[in-house]
Scaffold this active site. Structure first.
Site, PDB file in Angstrom:
ATOM      1  CD  GLU A 147     -63.103 -21.164 -37.786  1.00 40.21           C
ATOM      2  OE1 GLU A 147     -63.837 -20.234 -38.133  1.00 40.21           O
ATOM      3  OE2 GLU A 147     -63.503 -22.309 -37.558  1.00 40.21           O
ATOM      4  N   GLY A 196     -62.503 -31.619 -36.123  1.00 46.11           N
ATOM      5  CA  GLY A 196     -61.315 -31.830 -35.284  1.00 46.11           C
ATOM      6  C   GLY A 196     -60.176 -30.855 -35.574  1.00 46.11           C
TER       7      GLY A 196
END
Ligand SMILES: Nc1ncnc2c1ncn2[C@@H]1O[C@H](COP(=O)(O)OP(=O)(O)OP(=O)(O)O)[C@@H](O)[C@H]1O
Length: 588
Positions: A489, A363
């Site tokens: 990321e 999540g």
């Protein structure tokens, strides 16, 4: 919708009244020639009548041209407004990863534009004149009016029956068409994988099978429309024959003149023509009705107009007991669904850096999207400087946020345009762009490109490597000095050197007092963390400062191993034992 087009429609309607009144002139001319000029053999009367009809025809020409111009102007203006709204809505819906497609699509605006610029709209304007023509026919003889009225009723009945028969087929193929467009878009996005793995034939076959079904539905609609059009045409011609015969009988029995017989037959043809035309273009009208309904809904969607723009935030973040779920795909019903985040509760002071980690599908990206205001939590609240994020006007909020999504696609345009967030025109002083590139450590990389900052990146950034795209996105995010930087990321496609310059850039950003939330699987960014948030199955597993065992050396997270000494942390960060209830008060 009506509000958007009302003024133009009023003008076009007024011009239509004039045009239709002038359309009576040739009929009056014919009547006068037959009933007045021929019996009296008066050349003066004939010349006068010719002058009268010539003026009427010239005026009608001007009125018709003006009406077409007004309508084409309306088509352009409405298209402009709607195209902007549609694109905005499509961006918002796609950004929210919603299962529900956008309300309207560009083809809806195209349908409306095509209709307003075509002959269908003229038929709609002219069709109410049927009643006037019937009254005029009635002034000649009640029997002729009766035949005309009955034939008009039959034609209207054919139109309504056709509508009833084709309505659901039109709805269904318009729906199929939209789904196919979305699927086609998906294929094109995956063109690389499709070609590389030799899937082209399979994809085309699957697409073809679905398309064939859609084409069959469309053909059914076209066939029915053609049938109703030909029926109405044949019927109208038959009625004109009967009308002429009745007129002739009335002339023979002395109840009407020869002029009246011809005039009423011509008037009936004119009265029925718009209805016949509407029947012939029923498919377009059906598509228009669908498009109109969707565009109307789009225009009624709440906008940001009434939202108050708040001052620039400092970057303090409060995530208060946030839960987020999605409906189950198969049923797509509200109520029953899947919870992606449950009871997420933490705060971050302005200028702090939070590293979010956790296993795949825990999540992390969903949380980041909530903080970016892309998703709205069903429970709890995400607040930026105390104000709920969804209460911010979207554009104003965007100026205070820098965001690097997980899947990076740049916009078509130059590197400079991408870094400057597609600002149009580009800022005259390009120092901010260069400064952003320097801060992200990509200035030299950009200079090595064929045209430096002016290098075109191609659709989605296809002319650049994955790492280059990521680094340009990293330069774009802090452009304009946002208060909050959200990175999903950000080091996924970076090599060691790229990662080191990312850490360096984030250090600078941190010292500028910008709050940073970065999702990562890798430990390199840990050196910057003021807080660490570990998620598992949509719940907080750990929130707090990096624990002592997360010690960082030279930008690498290490942990003390009793047997082997200091070891770099690899993969998912180690987390505290699950003390979720104590840490967050979350209930599962
Ligand atoms: N729009 C959506 N509709 C339905 N399910 C979704 C949607 N977006 C995400 N999910 C689901 O939510 C879960 C969490 O997804 P999310 O992308 O937040 O995970 P993540 O922790 O960022 O994963 P990763 O590290 O692999 O990127 C996944 O199981 C995913 O299938």
């Amino acid at each position: 919708m009506y509000r958007l087009i009302r003024s133009h429609l009023l003008i076009a309607g007024t011009l239509s009244i004039l045009s239709n009144l002038l359309l009576l002139a040739p009929t009056i001319y014919l009547l006068q020639v037959y009933d007045r000029v021929l019996p009296s053999r008066s050349m003066e009367t004939l010349l006068m009548l010719m002058a009268f009809v010539a003026i009427a025809l010239a005026t009608q020409f001007v009125v018709d041209v003006a009406r077409s111009r007004v309508l084409s102007d309306l088509a352009r203006q409405t298209g402009d407004v709607l195209d902007r709204l549609i694109l905005k809505e499509q961006i918002v819906v796609n950004a929210g990863h919603s299962l529900t497609p956008p309300v309207a699509s560009p083809s809806d605006a195209g349908t409306l534009r095509g209709f307003l610029g075509g002959s269908g709209v003229l038929a709609l304007f002219d069709s109410p004149w049927l009643i006037v023509y019937l009254i005029v026919i009635g002034m000649f003889h009640w029997l002729l009016a009766l035949i005309a009225t009955l034939s008009a009723l039959v034609l209207v009945a054919i139109a309504l029956y056709g509508d009833w028969r084709t309505k659901s087929a039109i709805e269904s193929y318009v729906c199929q068409q939209r789904a196919e467009d979305a699927r086609l878009h998906g294929y094109l996005r995956n063109a690389e994988a499709i070609t590389a793995m030799g899937m082209t034939e399979n994809v085309v076959n699957a697409w073809d099978a679905r398309k064939r079904e859609q084409m069959l539905t469309q053909q059914r609609v076209l066939d029915s429309t053609a049938l109703y059009r030909d029926t109405s045409k044949g019927f109208r011609q038959g009625v004109q024959v009967i009308m002429m015969a009745t007129g002739a009988w009335l002339v023979i029995s002395g109840h009407a003149s020869a002029g009246a017989m011809l005039a009423t037959t011509i008037l009936l043809g004119k009265a029925l023509a718009p209805i016949e035309q509407l029947i012939g273009s029923w498919k377009q009208l059906g598509e228009l009705r669908e498009a109109w309904r969707r565009l109307d809904t789009l225009l009624c969607l709440p906008g940001d107009e009434n939202k108050v723009e708040l001052p620039r935030p400092t970057g303090k973040l409060d995530i208060q007991n946030v839960s987020y779920g999605v409906p189950i795909r198969e049923s797509a019903t509200q109520g029953s669904g899947r919870v992606l985040l449950r009871g997420i509760d933490f705060s971050l002071d302005a200028g702090q850096t939070l590293i979010v980690t956790g296993p795949s599908a825990s999540g992390k990206s969903t949380l980041l999207r909530i903080v970016a205001g892309l998703l709205r939590p069903q429970a709890g609240a995400a607040r930026l400087d105390g104000a709920e994020i969804s209460h911010w006007p979207r554009n104003a909020l965007g100026r205070h946020i820098g965001y690097v999504p997980q899947d990076i696609e740049l916009m078509s345009g130059t590197i400079a345009e991408n870094i400057a967030r597609c600002e149009q025109p580009l800022p005259l002083d390009s120092s901010a762009i260069v400064e952003a590139a320097r801060r992200a450590g990509i200035h030299e990389m950009i200079l090595e490109q064929p045209r430096g900052y002016e290098t075109e990146v191609g659709a989605g950034g296809q002319f650049l490597s994955g790492g280059q795209r990521q680094r340009i996105a990293l330069a774009r995010a802090p452009f304009g000095n946002p208060a909050l930087l959200l990175l999903d990321e950000p080091n996924a496609s970076l090599d060691g050197q790229g990662e080191a310059s990312l850490v360096h850039a984030l250090q600078k950003i941190k010292s500028a007092g910008i709050t940073v939330v970065a999702v990562t699987h890798r430990p390199a960014l840990l050196a910057l963390a003021d807080q660490v948030l570990a998620l598992r199955n949509g719940q907080i597993e750990y929130f707090g400062p990096p624990a002592p065992e997360f010690a960082c050396e030279s930008g690498t997270a290490v942990r003390e191993d009793p047997q082997t000494g200091k070891q770099p942390i690899r993969g998912v960060l180690p987390v505290q034992p699950p003390t979720i209830e104590q840490l967050t008060g979350a209930t599962s």
